[in-house]
Design an enzyme around this catalytic site. Structure first.
Site, PDB file in Angstrom:
ATOM      1  N   HIS A  54       0.883  -1.168   0.000  1.00 27.84           N
ATOM      2  CA  HIS A  54       0.000   0.000   0.000  1.00 27.84           C
ATOM      3  C   HIS A  54       0.922   1.220   0.000  1.00 27.84           C
ATOM      4  CE1 HIS A  54      -2.261  -3.056   2.353  1.00 27.84           C
ATOM      5  NE2 HIS A  54      -3.328  -2.543   1.792  1.00 27.84           N
ATOM      6  N   ASP A 105       2.375   1.784   3.371  1.00 28.89           N
ATOM      7  CA  ASP A 105       3.308   0.797   3.948  1.00 28.89           C
ATOM      8  C   ASP A 105       4.735   1.313   3.763  1.00 28.89           C
ATOM      9  OD1 ASP A 105       1.118  -0.846   4.305  1.00 28.89           O
ATOM     10  OD2 ASP A 105       1.548  -2.095   2.545  1.00 28.89           O
ATOM     11  N   MET A 109       2.562  -5.669  -7.702  1.00 32.01           N
ATOM     12  CA  MET A 109       1.242  -5.125  -7.362  1.00 32.01           C
ATOM     13  C   MET A 109       1.382  -3.990  -6.352  1.00 32.01           C
ATOM     14  SD  MET A 109      -1.080  -5.206  -4.628  1.00 32.01           S
ATOM     15  CE  MET A 109      -1.832  -6.589  -3.776  1.00 32.01           C
ATOM     16  N   GLU A 139     -10.931  -6.465  -5.248  1.00 30.09           N
ATOM     17  CA  GLU A 139     -10.892  -7.493  -4.200  1.00 30.09           C
ATOM     18  C   GLU A 139     -12.140  -7.428  -3.325  1.00 30.09           C
ATOM     19  OE1 GLU A 139      -7.264  -7.504  -1.917  1.00 30.09           O
ATOM     20  OE2 GLU A 139      -8.187  -8.686  -0.323  1.00 30.09           O
ATOM     21  N   LYS A 149     -14.846  -8.458  -0.355  1.00 25.23           N
ATOM     22  CA  LYS A 149     -14.815  -9.001   1.014  1.00 25.23           C
ATOM     23  C   LYS A 149     -16.183  -8.742   1.633  1.00 25.23           C
ATOM     24  CE  LYS A 149     -12.087  -8.911   5.271  1.00 25.23           C
ATOM     25  NZ  LYS A 149     -11.036  -8.241   6.074  1.00 25.23           N
ATOM     26  N   GLU A 173      -9.740 -13.492  -2.680  1.00 27.30           N
ATOM     27  CA  GLU A 173      -8.956 -13.922  -1.513  1.00 27.30           C
ATOM     28  C   GLU A 173      -9.601 -15.124  -0.850  1.00 27.30           C
ATOM     29  OE1 GLU A 173      -7.243 -11.037   1.188  1.00 27.30           O
ATOM     30  OE2 GLU A 173      -7.879 -12.249   2.911  1.00 27.30           O
ATOM     31  N   HIS A 187     -11.697 -14.441   2.242  1.00 21.92           N
ATOM     32  CA  HIS A 187     -12.903 -13.627   2.108  1.00 21.92           C
ATOM     33  C   HIS A 187     -14.123 -14.445   1.708  1.00 21.92           C
ATOM     34  CE1 HIS A 187     -10.296  -9.751   1.526  1.00 21.92           C
ATOM     35  NE2 HIS A 187     -10.076 -10.359   2.668  1.00 21.92           N
ATOM     36  N   ASP A 192      -5.096 -13.543  -3.746  1.00 22.02           N
ATOM     37  CA  ASP A 192      -4.642 -13.431  -2.357  1.00 22.02           C
ATOM     38  C   ASP A 192      -4.827 -14.784  -1.665  1.00 22.02           C
ATOM     39  OD1 ASP A 192      -3.962 -10.802  -2.651  1.00 22.02           O
ATOM     40  OD2 ASP A 192      -5.369 -10.019  -1.152  1.00 22.02           O
ATOM     41  N   ASP A 240     -11.632 -12.225  10.879  1.00 23.34           N
ATOM     42  CA  ASP A 240     -10.699 -12.248   9.750  1.00 23.34           C
ATOM     43  C   ASP A 240      -9.355 -12.806  10.220  1.00 23.34           C
ATOM     44  OD1 ASP A 240      -9.406 -11.694   7.418  1.00 23.34           O
ATOM     45  OD2 ASP A 240      -9.590  -9.524   7.565  1.00 23.34           O
ATOM     46  N   ASP A 291      -6.665 -14.609   8.407  1.00 20.44           N
ATOM     47  CA  ASP A 291      -5.438 -14.447   7.599  1.00 20.44           C
ATOM     48  C   ASP A 291      -4.351 -15.448   7.953  1.00 20.44           C
ATOM     49  OD1 ASP A 291      -6.407 -12.353   6.072  1.00 20.44           O
ATOM     50  OD2 ASP A 291      -5.557 -10.788   7.355  1.00 20.44           O
ATOM     51  N   ASP A 336      -1.578 -12.953   1.300  1.00 20.17           N
ATOM     52  CA  ASP A 336      -2.134 -11.871   2.122  1.00 20.17           C
ATOM     53  C   ASP A 336      -2.496 -12.495   3.466  1.00 20.17           C
ATOM     54  OD1 ASP A 336      -3.068  -9.556   3.084  1.00 20.17           O
ATOM     55  OD2 ASP A 336      -4.874  -9.473   1.862  1.00 20.17           O
TER      56      ASP A 336
HETATM   57  C1  GCO Z   1      -8.024  -7.442   4.270  1.00 17.28           C
HETATM   58  C2  GCO Z   1      -7.622  -7.350   2.821  1.00 17.28           C
HETATM   59  C3  GCO Z   1      -6.381  -6.514   2.601  1.00 17.28           C
HETATM   60  C4  GCO Z   1      -6.142  -6.215   1.141  1.00 17.28           C
HETATM   61  C5  GCO Z   1      -5.036  -5.260   0.977  1.00 17.28           C
HETATM   62  C6  GCO Z   1      -4.650  -5.031  -0.448  1.00 17.28           C
HETATM   63  O1  GCO Z   1      -8.783  -8.341   4.576  1.00 17.28           O
HETATM   64  O2  GCO Z   1      -7.584  -6.614   5.072  1.00 17.28           O
HETATM   65  O3  GCO Z   1      -7.454  -8.642   2.340  1.00 17.28           O
HETATM   66  O4  GCO Z   1      -5.287  -7.163   3.161  1.00 17.28           O
HETATM   67  O5  GCO Z   1      -5.849  -7.366   0.424  1.00 17.28           O
HETATM   68  O6  GCO Z   1      -5.420  -4.055   1.554  1.00 17.28           O
HETATM   69  O7  GCO Z   1      -5.539  -4.212  -1.035  1.00 17.28           O
HETATM   70 MN    MN Z   2      -6.466  -9.336   0.611  1.00 17.90          MN
HETATM   71 MN    MN Z   3      -8.221 -10.149   3.727  1.00 24.76          MN
END
Ligand code: GCO
Ligand code: MN
Ligand code: MN
Length: 391
Positions: free
Chosen positions: A56, A59, A90, A183, A185, A219, A222, A247, A257, A259, A289
């Site tokens: 980002h 970041d 990306m 993306e 979610k 993702e 998601h 992702d 969430d 991850d 991700d």
């Molecule tokens: C989340 C998202 C993020 C995005 C990222 C890239 O659940 O927080 O997956 O991690 O992928 O902001 O745009």
């Molecule tokens: Mn993501």
């Molecule tokens: Mn995510």
């Protein structure tokens, strides 16, 4: 020690700066790990065999950096990435951390905020282009609601479309070689997000001025949070020619969430995903991700990153073995022979009045078709044995 599951650059594994750099902060607790320097992260990822590092805008460049500070940071990072033998395939915009985005960015009800979100994204697109990114991701972290009492969801969709159309035109005007990957979610951080699933996003893309320039960044977590089948979501995305990025991570259904490390919760589904990606010939980046458990120190972070890539490569090998396994292939061939024994007109031949009449006149052996076993129990057990390491 290096073995056949040690990642190579051409495996195209990528990580976000925010993933290995995740500090373990959550809604209840302070960070459990220190902030990681982006140049250091790039060096470490290069050593682990990753192909690229994604980011980002914030970041790398703090929200309030001056243009001079920005240029200095970007110059240093470009060098670190090149020295590490990495690329930045990306880039994306942070449209969620600053409180200005608390009620959305492109879908904010406040026109000032929508305009600021466009400005910030154009600058972040410039940054991405400077770093060589060819995919630009849009994740609408704050594009949603907790209450429907004020904003009409139709306006949100319209404003989001206007923003994406505007930004596509911006990229073309600048002559950047860049495509957009949306993306979806379902929720988190908002109560409910707009465009919650792959299906919603595919339908939205078809309404854009430049649909060819826009695809998806689905993702694993998601779709899984919602209880949907990620393998099906990716299949539909591939079939639509829209898998621009992916992702990878893991997640239990109906949880926060998570991850998690790729393959750590749903290994069987992860296997079928890898098989689909490999069989399809997808050759874009495989982006993790995900983040290390909050319990981990820095060593745990690198163990996590290695594990994500290693599991993918193990599943890739399992997928090759599935495709070569005589017993599995024998069952598939037998099933296919039965399935393809039909010799009349099909929907795939297209419609004609004659075809329709031929089909109406045709008689089918309903009893035989309805009772023939599909052998999926046998087949699935063979897959399980393959995955469990006894085949
Ligand atoms: C989340 C998202 C993020 C995005 C990222 C890239 O659940 O927080 O997956 O991690 O992928 O902001 O745009
Ligand atoms: Mn993501
Ligand atoms: Mn995510």
């Amino acid at each position: 020690m290096a073995d056949q599951y040690t990642p190579q650059k051409n495996d195209k594994f990528t990580f976000g700066l925010w993933t290995v750099g995740n500090t373990g902060r959550d809604a209840w607790g302070e960070p459990t790990r220190p902030t990681m320097d982006p140049e250091y992260a790039a060096r470490q990822l290069g050593e682990l065999g990753a192909y690229g590092v994604n980011l980002h805008d914030n970041d790398l460049v703090p929200f309030d950096a001056t243009p001079q500070e920005r240029d200095k940071i970007v110059t240093g990072f470009k060098k670190a990435v090149a020295d590490a033998g990495l690329v930045v395939p990306m880039a994306t915009t942070n449209l969620f951390s600053n409180p200005i985005f608390r009620d959305g960015a492109f879908t904010s009800s406040d026109a000032n905020v929508r305009a600021f979100a466009l400005q910030k994204t154009m600058n972040a697109i410039d940054l991405g282009a400077e770093l060589g990114a060819e995919t630009y991701v849009f994740w609408g972290g704050r594009e949603g609601t907790e209450t429907e009492a004020y904003r009409d969801g139709r306006d949100a969709v319209k404003w989001f479309r206007e923003a994406i159309n505007f930004l596509c035109a911006y990229v073309q005007d600048q002559g950047y070689n860049m495509r957009f990957a949306m993306e979806p979610k379902p929720n988190e951080p908002r109560g409910d997000l707009y465009f919650p699933t792959v299906g919603h996003m595919l339908a939205f893309i078809a309404t854009l001025d430049n649909p060819d320039m826009v695809g998806l960044n689905p993702e694993f977590a998601h779709e899984t949070m919602t209880g949907l089948n990620f393998v099906h979501a990716v299949a539909q995305t591939l079939e639509a020619g829209k898998l621009f990025h992916i992702d990878l991570n893991d997640q239990q259904m109906a949880r926060f969430d998570q991850d998690f490390r790729f393959g750590s919760e749903n290994p069987k589904r992860a296997f079928f995903l890898v098989k689909l990606l490999e069989d399809s010939g997808y050759d874009g980046p495989k982006h993790y991700d995900a983040k290390a458990y909050r319990t981990e120190d820095e060593d745990g972070v690198w163990a996590f990153a290695r594990g994500c890539m290693r599991t993918y490569l193990i599943f890739r090998e399992k997928a090759q073995r599935f495709n070569q396994d005589a017993e599995i292939q024998g069952i598939l061939a037998e099933l296919q022979q039965g399935d393809e024994s039909y010799d009349g007109p099909t929907a795939g031949d297209g419609y004609s009045a004659e075809t329709a009449q031929t089909l109406k006149d045709r008689s089918f052996d309903i009893q035989a078709l309805a009772t023939k076993g599909r052998r999926y129990e046998e087949l699935d057990q063979l897959v399980m044995e393959l995955l469990l390491g006894v085949r």
